[in-house]
Design a protein around this motif. Structure first.
Motif, PDB file in Angstrom:
ATOM      1  N   LYS A  98       0.824  -1.197   0.000  1.00  0.00           N
ATOM      2  CA  LYS A  98       0.000   0.000   0.000  1.00  0.00           C
ATOM      3  C   LYS A  98       0.864   1.255   0.000  1.00  0.00           C
ATOM      4  CE  LYS A  98      -3.878   2.194   2.396  1.00  0.00           C
ATOM      5  NZ  LYS A  98      -4.826   2.102   3.542  1.00  0.00           N
ATOM      6  N   GLY A  99       0.609   2.147  -0.960  1.00  0.00           N
ATOM      7  CA  GLY A  99       1.340   3.394  -1.037  1.00  0.00           C
ATOM      8  C   GLY A  99       2.687   3.304  -1.715  1.00  0.00           C
ATOM      9  N   SER A 100       2.999   2.172  -2.343  1.00  0.00           N
ATOM     10  CA  SER A 100       4.280   1.997  -3.026  1.00  0.00           C
ATOM     11  C   SER A 100       4.056   1.334  -4.377  1.00  0.00           C
ATOM     12  CB  SER A 100       5.249   1.146  -2.193  1.00  0.00           C
ATOM     13  OG  SER A 100       5.502   1.749  -0.944  1.00  0.00           O
ATOM     14  N   GLU A 101       4.878   1.695  -5.340  1.00  0.00           N
ATOM     15  CA  GLU A 101       4.798   1.063  -6.650  1.00  0.00           C
ATOM     16  C   GLU A 101       6.161   1.064  -7.331  1.00  0.00           C
ATOM     17  OE1 GLU A 101       1.903   3.467  -8.747  1.00  0.00           O
ATOM     18  OE2 GLU A 101       3.478   4.576  -9.807  1.00  0.00           O
ATOM     19  N   PHE A 102       6.361   0.064  -8.175  1.00  0.00           N
ATOM     20  CA  PHE A 102       7.548  -0.032  -9.015  1.00  0.00           C
ATOM     21  C   PHE A 102       7.111   0.145 -10.462  1.00  0.00           C
ATOM     22  CE2 PHE A 102       8.734  -2.353  -5.218  1.00  0.00           C
ATOM     23  CZ  PHE A 102      10.048  -1.951  -5.007  1.00  0.00           C
ATOM     24  N   GLY A 103       7.993   0.721 -11.290  1.00  0.00           N
ATOM     25  CA  GLY A 103       7.636   0.931 -12.676  1.00  0.00           C
ATOM     26  C   GLY A 103       8.815   0.803 -13.604  1.00  0.00           C
ATOM     27  N   THR A 104       8.521   0.482 -14.866  1.00  0.00           N
ATOM     28  CA  THR A 104       9.533   0.422 -15.916  1.00  0.00           C
ATOM     29  C   THR A 104       8.838   0.650 -17.253  1.00  0.00           C
ATOM     30  OG1 THR A 104      11.342  -0.886 -16.872  1.00  0.00           O
ATOM     31  CG2 THR A 104       9.326  -2.061 -16.293  1.00  0.00           C
ATOM     32  N   SER A 105       9.601   0.930 -18.277  1.00  0.00           N
ATOM     33  CA  SER A 105       9.050   1.159 -19.614  1.00  0.00           C
ATOM     34  C   SER A 105       9.371  -0.036 -20.493  1.00  0.00           C
ATOM     35  CB  SER A 105       9.632   2.443 -20.222  1.00  0.00           C
ATOM     36  OG  SER A 105       9.096   2.674 -21.494  1.00  0.00           O
ATOM     37  N   ILE A 106       8.314  -0.733 -20.943  1.00  0.00           N
ATOM     38  CA  ILE A 106       8.516  -1.952 -21.724  1.00  0.00           C
ATOM     39  C   ILE A 106       9.060  -1.634 -23.108  1.00  0.00           C
ATOM     40  CG2 ILE A 106       7.345  -3.929 -22.759  1.00  0.00           C
ATOM     41  CD1 ILE A 106       5.371  -3.861 -20.451  1.00  0.00           C
ATOM     42  N   ALA A 107       8.461  -0.668 -23.807  1.00  0.00           N
ATOM     43  CA  ALA A 107       8.855  -0.375 -25.181  1.00  0.00           C
ATOM     44  C   ALA A 107      10.267   0.186 -25.278  1.00  0.00           C
ATOM     45  CB  ALA A 107       7.856   0.600 -25.812  1.00  0.00           C
ATOM     46  N   SER A 108      10.689   0.954 -24.291  1.00  0.00           N
ATOM     47  CA  SER A 108      12.000   1.594 -24.371  1.00  0.00           C
ATOM     48  C   SER A 108      13.110   0.796 -23.700  1.00  0.00           C
ATOM     49  CB  SER A 108      11.933   2.993 -23.730  1.00  0.00           C
ATOM     50  OG  SER A 108      11.683   2.902 -22.338  1.00  0.00           O
ATOM     51  N   LEU A 109      12.823  -0.400 -23.204  1.00  0.00           N
ATOM     52  CA  LEU A 109      13.855  -1.189 -22.520  1.00  0.00           C
ATOM     53  C   LEU A 109      15.112  -1.416 -23.375  1.00  0.00           C
ATOM     54  CD1 LEU A 109      11.957  -3.914 -20.442  1.00  0.00           C
ATOM     55  CD2 LEU A 109      13.411  -2.071 -19.596  1.00  0.00           C
ATOM     56  N   PRO A 110      14.989  -1.736 -24.674  1.00  0.00           N
ATOM     57  CA  PRO A 110      16.216  -1.925 -25.474  1.00  0.00           C
ATOM     58  C   PRO A 110      16.977  -0.624 -25.719  1.00  0.00           C
ATOM     59  CG  PRO A 110      14.304  -2.975 -26.507  1.00  0.00           C
ATOM     60  CD  PRO A 110      13.785  -2.057 -25.458  1.00  0.00           C
ATOM     61  N   PHE A 111      16.321   0.530 -25.625  1.00  0.00           N
ATOM     62  CA  PHE A 111      16.944   1.812 -25.967  1.00  0.00           C
ATOM     63  C   PHE A 111      17.310   2.625 -24.729  1.00  0.00           C
ATOM     64  CE2 PHE A 111      13.704   0.590 -29.061  1.00  0.00           C
ATOM     65  CZ  PHE A 111      14.458   0.473 -30.214  1.00  0.00           C
ATOM     66  N   ILE A 112      16.350   2.774 -23.821  1.00  0.00           N
ATOM     67  CA  ILE A 112      16.590   3.536 -22.595  1.00  0.00           C
ATOM     68  C   ILE A 112      16.044   2.715 -21.427  1.00  0.00           C
ATOM     69  CG2 ILE A 112      16.323   5.770 -21.435  1.00  0.00           C
ATOM     70  CD1 ILE A 112      15.508   6.955 -24.109  1.00  0.00           C
ATOM     71  N   PRO A 113      16.785   1.719 -20.938  1.00  0.00           N
ATOM     72  CA  PRO A 113      16.292   0.928 -19.804  1.00  0.00           C
ATOM     73  C   PRO A 113      16.096   1.810 -18.579  1.00  0.00           C
ATOM     74  CG  PRO A 113      18.607   0.465 -20.243  1.00  0.00           C
ATOM     75  CD  PRO A 113      18.124   1.300 -21.383  1.00  0.00           C
ATOM     76  N   MET A 114      14.972   1.573 -17.878  1.00  0.00           N
ATOM     77  CA  MET A 114      14.610   2.433 -16.755  1.00  0.00           C
ATOM     78  C   MET A 114      13.834   1.634 -15.727  1.00  0.00           C
ATOM     79  SD  MET A 114      11.656   4.020 -15.433  1.00  0.00           S
ATOM     80  CE  MET A 114      10.529   4.327 -16.795  1.00  0.00           C
ATOM     81  N   ILE A 115      14.039   1.977 -14.476  1.00  0.00           N
ATOM     82  CA  ILE A 115      13.251   1.426 -13.380  1.00  0.00           C
ATOM     83  C   ILE A 115      13.073   2.511 -12.330  1.00  0.00           C
ATOM     84  CG2 ILE A 115      15.272   0.471 -12.178  1.00  0.00           C
ATOM     85  CD1 ILE A 115      13.428  -1.808 -11.219  1.00  0.00           C
ATOM     86  N   TYR A 116      11.874   2.577 -11.732  1.00  0.00           N
ATOM     87  CA  TYR A 116      11.661   3.583 -10.701  1.00  0.00           C
ATOM     88  C   TYR A 116      10.869   2.989  -9.545  1.00  0.00           C
ATOM     89  CZ  TYR A 116       6.698   4.376 -11.819  1.00  0.00           C
ATOM     90  OH  TYR A 116       5.333   4.221 -11.990  1.00  0.00           O
ATOM     91  N   TYR A 117      10.996   3.658  -8.399  1.00  0.00           N
ATOM     92  CA  TYR A 117      10.230   3.303  -7.203  1.00  0.00           C
ATOM     93  C   TYR A 117       9.575   4.575  -6.676  1.00  0.00           C
ATOM     94  CZ  TYR A 117       9.225   2.298  -2.297  1.00  0.00           C
ATOM     95  OH  TYR A 117       8.609   2.168  -1.083  1.00  0.00           O
ATOM     96  N   LYS A 118       8.254   4.529  -6.460  1.00  0.00           N
ATOM     97  CA  LYS A 118       7.529   5.679  -5.945  1.00  0.00           C
ATOM     98  C   LYS A 118       6.879   5.328  -4.616  1.00  0.00           C
ATOM     99  CE  LYS A 118       3.777   7.222  -8.079  1.00  0.00           C
ATOM    100  NZ  LYS A 118       2.926   7.914  -9.069  1.00  0.00           N
ATOM    101  N   LYS A 119       7.048   6.226  -3.651  1.00  0.00           N
ATOM    102  CA  LYS A 119       6.495   6.032  -2.318  1.00  0.00           C
ATOM    103  C   LYS A 119       5.583   7.208  -1.987  1.00  0.00           C
ATOM    104  CE  LYS A 119       5.989   4.836   2.041  1.00  0.00           C
ATOM    105  NZ  LYS A 119       5.138   3.683   2.435  1.00  0.00           N
ATOM    106  N   ARG A 120       4.340   6.899  -1.625  1.00  0.00           N
ATOM    107  CA  ARG A 120       3.384   7.925  -1.215  1.00  0.00           C
ATOM    108  C   ARG A 120       3.468   8.099   0.289  1.00  0.00           C
ATOM    109  NH1 ARG A 120      -2.215   5.924  -2.291  1.00  0.00           N
ATOM    110  NH2 ARG A 120      -1.918   5.023  -0.241  1.00  0.00           N
ATOM    111  N   TRP A 121       3.775   9.332   0.722  1.00  0.00           N
ATOM    112  CA  TRP A 121       3.986   9.607   2.134  1.00  0.00           C
ATOM    113  C   TRP A 121       2.748  10.196   2.805  1.00  0.00           C
ATOM    114  CZ3 TRP A 121       8.331   7.576   4.000  1.00  0.00           C
ATOM    115  CH2 TRP A 121       9.381   7.346   3.104  1.00  0.00           C
ATOM    116  N   LEU A 122       1.932  10.905   2.065  1.00  0.00           N
ATOM    117  CA  LEU A 122       0.736  11.544   2.623  1.00  0.00           C
ATOM    118  C   LEU A 122      -0.423  11.322   1.680  1.00  0.00           C
ATOM    119  CD1 LEU A 122      -0.505  13.383   4.830  1.00  0.00           C
ATOM    120  CD2 LEU A 122       0.109  15.340   3.392  1.00  0.00           C
ATOM    121  N   ASN A 123      -1.568  10.908   2.246  1.00  0.00           N
ATOM    122  CA  ASN A 123      -2.768  10.660   1.445  1.00  0.00           C
ATOM    123  C   ASN A 123      -3.953  11.317   2.141  1.00  0.00           C
ATOM    124  OD1 ASN A 123      -4.605   9.709  -0.381  1.00  0.00           O
ATOM    125  ND2 ASN A 123      -4.648   7.626   0.410  1.00  0.00           N
ATOM    126  N   ASP A 124      -4.079  12.622   1.946  1.00  0.00           N
ATOM    127  CA  ASP A 124      -5.138  13.392   2.590  1.00  0.00           C
ATOM    128  C   ASP A 124      -5.692  14.385   1.578  1.00  0.00           C
ATOM    129  OD1 ASP A 124      -6.857  14.332   4.493  1.00  0.00           O
ATOM    130  OD2 ASP A 124      -5.330  14.800   5.983  1.00  0.00           O
TER     131      ASP A 124
END
Length: 321
Positions: free
Chosen positions: A102-128
């Motif tokens: 809850k409040g966390s997600e991982f992401g990557t770009s499938i189409a651009s993996l061969p050209f610009i590989p990327m991975i990110y982590y997002k954390k939600r700290w406040l939900n109001d």
């Protein structure tokens, strides 16, 4: 003689009551016609065929429980919100994302993996009333530069320069403010506008450096320090996500990129219209424009298709939630 008359009178009374009872039964039979459970169910099925959406809550398909209704299509990956636990968005163009907490997600770009590989982590700290999140991302432009070199395309890096091996890191703070409206009965509120502001810093680290100092392309010039592993840039972003109707969503964003004087600064604008053509499929189309320094086209078309897995997250537990 008296007995015969009494019998006839008794029989007449029975016939009178029988006729009245039969008329009474016929009356209630006609009255109940069309209101039986079978008729009600039949009418409900016919109504369901005409519309896939609940007349009282347009976010929930007819016959679906509220716990299985997806309401997060409006919250794009650039907002401070995350997708529900156990859900995932699989996209070709925009980053795909998955949530396992809850409040966390991982992401990557499938189409651009061969050209610009990327991975990110997002954390939600406040939900109001305000949503606050941080996003941490690692990526690299080097594979794409090698592909361009192998294709004899020197638009990115001239032939006499060596291609660097670079790892870039991005740290971003995102703040989102949703504006809510009541739907139909008023028991559920749905954002119809989400305004997001973000501040980010990208920096590139060179594992193998190059003598090239800048890439003179409109989309790459300000990012040259990150692409070549010799610097970074700051991004200030303002974005609006709009709920147009139950199947249509719009994202409009503007960002300023600020780098060293060698690279110059630039202003970018992008817009994306998303259409939900099936319960778990969305189709998006839009554009990306760059008004900075450098050669090349200043507008890029964007097309994307996404598949949304999982259900909406459960409600917060508690007396007043």
């Amino acid at each position: 003689m008296i007995r015969i008359k009494a019998s006839i009178t008794f029989i007449s009374i029975l016939l009178l009551f029988g006729t009245a009872d039969n008329a009474h039964a016929q009356f209630w039979k006609k009255r109940n016609k069309g209101t039986s459970r079978r008729e009600i169910r039949k009418r409900q099925e016919q109504a369901n065929k005409k519309s896939d959406y609940n007349k009282f809550n347009e976010l929930i398909p007819m016959g679906s429980s509220i716990s299985t209704a997806r309401t997060d299509y409006l919250w794009s990956y650039e907002t401070a919100n995350t997708i529900p636990v156990g859900s995932a968005d699989l996209s070709l163009g925009t980053p795909s994302r998955i949530s396992i907490k809850k409040g966390s997600e991982f992401g990557t770009s499938i189409a651009s993996l061969p050209f610009i590989p990327m991975i990110y982590y997002k954390k939600r700290w406040l939900n109001d009333k305000l949503l606050i999140a941080t996003r941490h991302q690692a990526y690299s432009y080097s594979p794409g530069l090698y592909i361009l070199r192998n294709m004899n395309n020197y638009d990115g890096i001239e032939e006499e320069y060596e291609i660097p091996d670079v790892i870039a890191v991005k740290n971003e703070l995102i703040i989102s403010k949703p504006f809510l409206k009541e739907l139909k009965c008023g028991n559920i509120k749905q954002p119809y506008i989400i305004i997001s502001a973000a501040l980010a810093y990208d920096y590139g680290y060179a594992i193998k450096s190059t003598e090239l100092e800048v890439i003179d392309h409109k989309f790459a010039r300000t990012r040259s320090g990150v692409i070549l592993g010799s610097g970074g840039f700051t991004t200030v972003r303002l974005q609006g996500d709009f709920y147009l109707n139950q199947n249509l969503f719009l994202t409009i964003a503007a960002r300023g990129l600020f780098a060293r004087n060698t690279y110059g600064n630039s202003l970018e604008h992008n817009a994306m219209l998303r259409y939900k053509f099936a319960p778990k499929f969305t189709l998006s189309a839009g554009y990306w424009m760059n008004f900075g320094q450098g050669d090349g086209s200043f507008i890029l078309p964007l097309v994307d298709i996404s598949y949304h897995l999982g259900n909406n997250g459960s409600r917060d537990k508690g007396l007043f939630k």
